[in-house]
Design an enzyme around this catalytic site. Structure first.
Site, PDB file in Angstrom:
ATOM      1  N   LYS A  19      43.348  28.204 -45.818  1.00  0.00           N
ATOM      2  CA  LYS A  19      44.240  27.374 -44.992  1.00  0.00           C
ATOM      3  C   LYS A  19      45.687  27.526 -45.463  1.00  0.00           C
ATOM      4  CE  LYS A  19      45.554  22.567 -44.402  1.00  0.00           C
ATOM      5  NZ  LYS A  19      45.514  22.433 -42.935  1.00  0.00           N
ATOM      6  N   SER A 442      48.925   4.955 -31.106  1.00  0.00           N
ATOM      7  CA  SER A 442      49.757   5.339 -32.239  1.00  0.00           C
ATOM      8  C   SER A 442      51.171   5.693 -31.778  1.00  0.00           C
ATOM      9  CB  SER A 442      49.139   6.522 -32.977  1.00  0.00           C
ATOM     10  OG  SER A 442      48.931   7.596 -32.102  1.00  0.00           O
ATOM     11  N   GLU A 493      49.833   1.738 -35.223  1.00  0.00           N
ATOM     12  CA  GLU A 493      48.876   2.390 -36.142  1.00  0.00           C
ATOM     13  C   GLU A 493      49.497   3.075 -37.358  1.00  0.00           C
ATOM     14  OE1 GLU A 493      45.871   4.749 -34.032  1.00  0.00           O
ATOM     15  OE2 GLU A 493      45.963   3.408 -32.315  1.00  0.00           O
ATOM     16  N   ARG A 524      42.804  24.651 -39.598  1.00  0.00           N
ATOM     17  CA  ARG A 524      42.590  23.206 -39.582  1.00  0.00           C
ATOM     18  C   ARG A 524      41.228  22.817 -40.132  1.00  0.00           C
ATOM     19  NH1 ARG A 524      47.181  20.209 -38.706  1.00  0.00           N
ATOM     20  NH2 ARG A 524      48.559  21.705 -37.726  1.00  0.00           N
ATOM     21  N   CYS A 525      41.236  21.811 -40.976  1.00  0.00           N
ATOM     22  CA  CYS A 525      39.989  21.320 -41.554  1.00  0.00           C
ATOM     23  C   CYS A 525      39.887  19.821 -41.332  1.00  0.00           C
ATOM     24  CB  CYS A 525      39.969  21.571 -43.053  1.00  0.00           C
ATOM     25  SG  CYS A 525      40.162  23.296 -43.470  1.00  0.00           S
ATOM     26  N   CYS A 652      39.723  11.216 -24.558  1.00  0.00           N
ATOM     27  CA  CYS A 652      40.681  12.301 -24.323  1.00  0.00           C
ATOM     28  C   CYS A 652      40.012  13.626 -24.054  1.00  0.00           C
ATOM     29  CB  CYS A 652      41.676  12.425 -25.459  1.00  0.00           C
ATOM     30  SG  CYS A 652      41.107  11.885 -27.049  1.00  0.00           S
ATOM     31  N   GLU A 674      42.572  11.427 -20.284  1.00  0.00           N
ATOM     32  CA  GLU A 674      43.469  12.568 -20.252  1.00  0.00           C
ATOM     33  C   GLU A 674      43.458  13.182 -18.854  1.00  0.00           C
ATOM     34  OE1 GLU A 674      42.888  16.669 -22.040  1.00  0.00           O
ATOM     35  OE2 GLU A 674      43.626  16.385 -20.016  1.00  0.00           O
ATOM     36  N   HIS A 703      50.458  16.548 -26.001  1.00  0.00           N
ATOM     37  CA  HIS A 703      50.285  17.745 -26.816  1.00  0.00           C
ATOM     38  C   HIS A 703      51.467  18.680 -26.685  1.00  0.00           C
ATOM     39  CE1 HIS A 703      46.211  16.265 -25.893  1.00  0.00           C
ATOM     40  NE2 HIS A 703      46.091  16.421 -27.190  1.00  0.00           N
ATOM     41  N   CYS A 735      47.314  10.348 -24.576  1.00  0.00           N
ATOM     42  CA  CYS A 735      46.681  10.089 -25.865  1.00  0.00           C
ATOM     43  C   CYS A 735      47.727   9.423 -26.772  1.00  0.00           C
ATOM     44  CB  CYS A 735      46.160  11.396 -26.460  1.00  0.00           C
ATOM     45  SG  CYS A 735      44.991  11.162 -27.826  1.00  0.00           S
TER      46      CYS A 735
HETATM   47  N1  GLN Z   1      44.382   5.103 -30.615  1.00  0.00           N
HETATM   48  C1  GLN Z   1      44.416   6.450 -31.075  1.00  0.00           C
HETATM   49  C2  GLN Z   1      45.849   6.918 -31.132  1.00  0.00           C
HETATM   50  O1  GLN Z   1      46.625   6.483 -30.417  1.00  0.00           O
HETATM   51  C3  GLN Z   1      43.623   7.358 -30.155  1.00  0.00           C
HETATM   52  C4  GLN Z   1      43.586   8.766 -30.651  1.00  0.00           C
HETATM   53  C5  GLN Z   1      42.638   9.670 -29.903  1.00  0.00           C
HETATM   54  O2  GLN Z   1      42.130   9.333 -28.877  1.00  0.00           O
HETATM   55  N2  GLN Z   1      42.372  10.813 -30.393  1.00  0.00           N
HETATM   56  O3  GLN Z   1      46.237   7.772 -31.861  1.00  0.00           O
HETATM   57 ZN    ZN Z   2      43.103  10.588 -27.100  1.00  0.00          ZN
END
Ligand code: GLN
Ligand code: ZN
Length: 763
Positions: A19, A442, A493, A524-525, A652, A674, A703, A735
């Site tokens: 990595k 988050s 978060e 990625r791990c 997602c 998503e 993303h 997300c």
């Molecule tokens: N509540 C999480 C965040 O907002 C959801 C993350 C996810 O669905 N992968 O990061």
């Molecule tokens: Zn998500």
């Protein structure tokens, strides 16, 4: 004599050397030669670890992905890199990573395949491979360079190397025809390349080749079954011997087919398909080897060696030299070495085996079979003691939890009233506008946040100072959301490193490794927490943060939890009880948290089930069974609340059609999903199935660093409103925003809120 072998070894390195070398190279901080040297060094080390085996896998090492490497071996390069005159390795990285930004990759682990090259889950594991691309004109040409190089290295080390390749049928099965042409039509073009490859191996003096065909554990229609016959007939005249490897599931109706193929040996995953083993022993011709995957290649528990010998010994008696033993699948899916885990509780550690320890187990099994159990009496006694200790441990078995489980009945997952009644009460309580806006949980995880968390973990920061730092972050997130004019707020978060680990650390029954990394894709791990015992929640896990956040605003604050199914699917789970049972225990713990949040005055609670889809069994016939207990676990966690409390869930992924009915049964008041990347294509699911509750189709592709314009968001929501009544629509991102920067998030959310205003006005 039973022969020992291995299907593949984790290549990332005990200290994730690969990595770090990859990332250094991608940042242009090291040379290609330096990277290649790290690869060669790891291969050497890993072969030395395996040198006691009769046969060792070669060609299982990949700098990025073994499927991508196979595409290169077969000369199947996607159009966009053909004619690229770079180094082959750079070319592979280009296919895998494209021009994607680093942060885009950051999120792919939790939200499935989003980096440049199309990625998807490797069967039902959490490893992701680069999807081979085909079209009607695809041609194949052999490139043996990688395999020849690795076989040469293995030979120089004196190990007995068995090259590993992905078989022709599974290779086609894994790929995608970009022009919707029939992939199987390519088989006649593909087979001569495989034949040439096998001839090349023969010329190198190779005796055995492992040819992986895990597609055989899935439901195949006639065409695909016929393809196996065609393929292996075509390859049967070669001068090497073929061990056809299946893993991850049962062959069932394909067992007969597999046993009749003109091959020299068949590998069966005896962890998932014990019943197939006996049947295969009868069906295989006398000339064929039966390789039994007797050690779990995907989990971290010690094998019960005595119990395994109880059923292996009779098999050995009847098969003799025709019996081979191995882990169930490549060890790619396990961490490398338990010996590094100095901080792990000693008792729990005594129950575990990582890749190296699994090889030791294999050695003991082989010696017991070949020389009698007495020859390894000490090792077997030691193993028996560990197995007994785990079985009897009061840390594993908590009578109170087992008792609570017996009390679960259908009413526990049932909301008091139907959705329509709840929706009215919630509307009165929350007084939200049409097209309410919210985010998924988050907010950006800044360097300061990560730094503070690290310092707190290592004891450099005391609890009070840490708490104050996190509260500052919460306050900031709340202020930003108020300034933006969002309707339902989140606390952001900041205190969470990871959406599963955070909860695992607060639940009894979970342990954490320090180095238990498993490759997810590329560099990625993930380090899955270890669910070892009955799950209970000693005290509330999120209530104080949420209460603090709610106190900063008059707007509704969403409580934010990870659901039981996602926690389960992203953990190493117990092998001494069904996954459904562990999931129900998690559901009760999350339920208690939900009720505590409600008690604390939280009116909206989101329970993320990001990984619900990931748990789907490989065989469709088993989907219903899984969905039934997974949905029930969510219902138990979520549905104990009053009518006035609004439950959200978040998922997602863009594939939805096939599970939408089950998702409706979860009965969340609101689901956020998503959609933005697929331009709301996903909403087609709603043409056939009238989803009864509220939906927030994601309108901001988190993303991507791109900032969606107000007009784009309005256009997406207008499309959504054609299928879902506007009274039931929410406006939100795809997300969580933790991988983004504040200066991207603010303008994007500003446009999102403006779009919601426009939509409200246009009614
Ligand atoms: N509540 C999480 C965040 O907002 C959801 C993350 C996810 O669905 N992968 O990061
Ligand atoms: Zn998500």
């Amino acid at each position: 004599m039973a022969t020992t072998h291995n299907l593949g070894f984790p290549r990332i390195g005990a200290n994730r050397e690969l990595k770090f070398a990859l990332e250094k190279y991608w940042k242009k901080e090291s040379s290609r030669d330096e990277l290649k040297a790290v690869g060669a060094h790891l291969r050497e080390r890993h072969w030395k670890h395996q040198s006691r085996l009769d046969l060792v896998a070669a060609g299982d090492f990949a700098f990025y992905d073994q499927v991508l490497d196979m595409s290169f071996t077969l000369g199947n390069l996607p159009e966009r890199v053909r004619g690229f005159h770079g180094d082959a390795l750079d070319n592979a990285f280009r296919v895998a990573r494209g021009g994607s930004s680093e942060s885009a990759e950051e999120h792919a682990a939790c939200c499935e395949g989003v980096a440049a090259g199309e990625m998807t889950k490797w069967f039902d594991t959490n490893y992701h491979y680069i999807v081979p691309e085909f079209d009607a004109a695809t041609q194949f040409t052999l490139d043996t360079s990688r395999l020849v190089e690795q076989l040469g290295e293995a030979r120089a080390l004196g190990v007995n190397a068995k090259p590993v390749i992905i078989g022709p049928v599974t290779y086609l099965w894994l790929g995608k025809a970009k022009d919707d042409s029939d992939k199987l039509a390519l088989l006649p073009r593909l087979l001569p390349v495989y034949a040439a490859l096998l001839d090349h191996f023969a010329a190198l003096g190779i005796e055995w080749v492992q040819i992986d065909e895990p597609a055989l554990v899935t439901e195949l229609d006639t065409q695909w079954r016929d393809a196996f016959v065609t393929a292996y007939d075509a390859l049967s005249q070669r001068r090497v011997r073929l061990l056809l490897a299946t893993y991850f599931g049962q062959l069932q109706e394909n067992l007969d087919l597999a046993c009749k193929l003109p091959i020299d040996g068949l590998h069966i995953d005896a962890i998932n398909a014990r019943d197939d083993v006996g049947a295969a022993a009868k069906l295989l011709p006398d000339s064929s080897v039966l390789s039994v995957g007797a050690i779990n290649g995907r989990n971290i528990w010690k094998t019960d060696l005595n119990a395994t010998l109880d059923w292996l010994e009779p098999l050995h008696a009847s098969l003799g030299d025709r019996l081979w033993i191995a882990p169930s699948c490549s060890l790619l899916h396990t961490p490398v070495d338990l010996a590094s885990e100095m901080k792990l509780d000693a008792e729990i550690r005594s129950w575990l085996a990582f890749a190296l320890q699994k090889l030791d187990e294999l050695d003991v099994l082989a010696r017991a079979l070949n020389d009698g159990r007495a020859s390894v009496a000490d090792a077997l006694a030691c193993n028996a003691a560990a197995i007994a200790s785990r079985r009897a441990s009061s840390r594993v078995h908590n009578p109170a939890v087992k008792e609570a489980l017996t009390k679960i009945d259908a009413t526990l997952g049932q909301r008091a009233s139907a959705y329509e009644t709840r929706a009215q009460k919630q509307a009165a309580m929350l007084a939200l506008p049409a097209y309410p806006t919210t985010t998924i949980g988050s907010f950006p995880q800044t360097n300061e946040i990560r730094h503070a968390r690290r310092q707190f973990r290592s004891g450099q920061l005391d609890a009070t100072t840490y708490r104050a730092a996190m509260e500052r972050e919460i306050t900031r997130a709340v202020k930003e959301q108020e300034a933006l004019g969002l309707d339902v707020l989140v606390h952001g978060e900041a205190e969470r490193n990871d959406m599963v680990e955070y909860f695992g650390e607060r639940l009894d029954g979970y342990a954490f490794s320090e180095f238990g990394w498993v490759q997810s894709y590329g560099s990625r791990c993930v380090k899955p927490p270890i669910l070892f015992g009955d799950i209970s929640r000693p005290k509330p896990m999120t209530v104080e943060w949420t209460r603090y956040a709610q106190a900063q605003t008059r707007k509704p604050m969403k409580g934010m939890l990870t659901g039981p199914v996602t926690i389960l699917n992203w953990s190493f789970v117990r092998d001494d009880q069904p996954r459904s049972e562990s999931c129900r225990q998690l559901a009760l713990a999350i339920r208690a948290e939900v009720l505590d949040l409600e008690e604390a005055g939280v009116r909206v609670i989101q329970i993320d089930e990001a990984a619900l889809r990931e748990g789907l069994p490989l065989r469709r016939a088993q989907w219903d069974g899984y969905l039934r207990w997974a949905v029930e676990a969510f219902r138990i966690a979520a549905n104990g609340v009053r009518d006035e409390t609004q439950i959200h869930t978040h998922m997602c992924y863009s594939e939805f059609n096939d599970i939408i009915a089950s998702i409706a049964v979860m009965d969340a008041d609101v689901i956020t999903i998503e959609t933005s990347r697929s331009n709301m294509e996903l909403l087609e699911a709603f043409d056939h199935f009238k989803y009864p509750n509220q939906i927030g189709p994601g309108v901001y592709d988190i993303h991507s660093p791109n900032i969606p314009s107000e007009a784009q968001i309005v256009a997406l929501m207008t499309k959504a409103a054609e299928r879902i009544p506007r009274e039931r629509l929410w406006v939100n991102p795809d997300c969580g925003l933790k991988t983004r920067q504040w200066d991207e998030v603010i303008p994007a959310l500003r446009n999102m809120v403006a779009a919601a205003h426009t939509l409200r006005a246009s009614a």
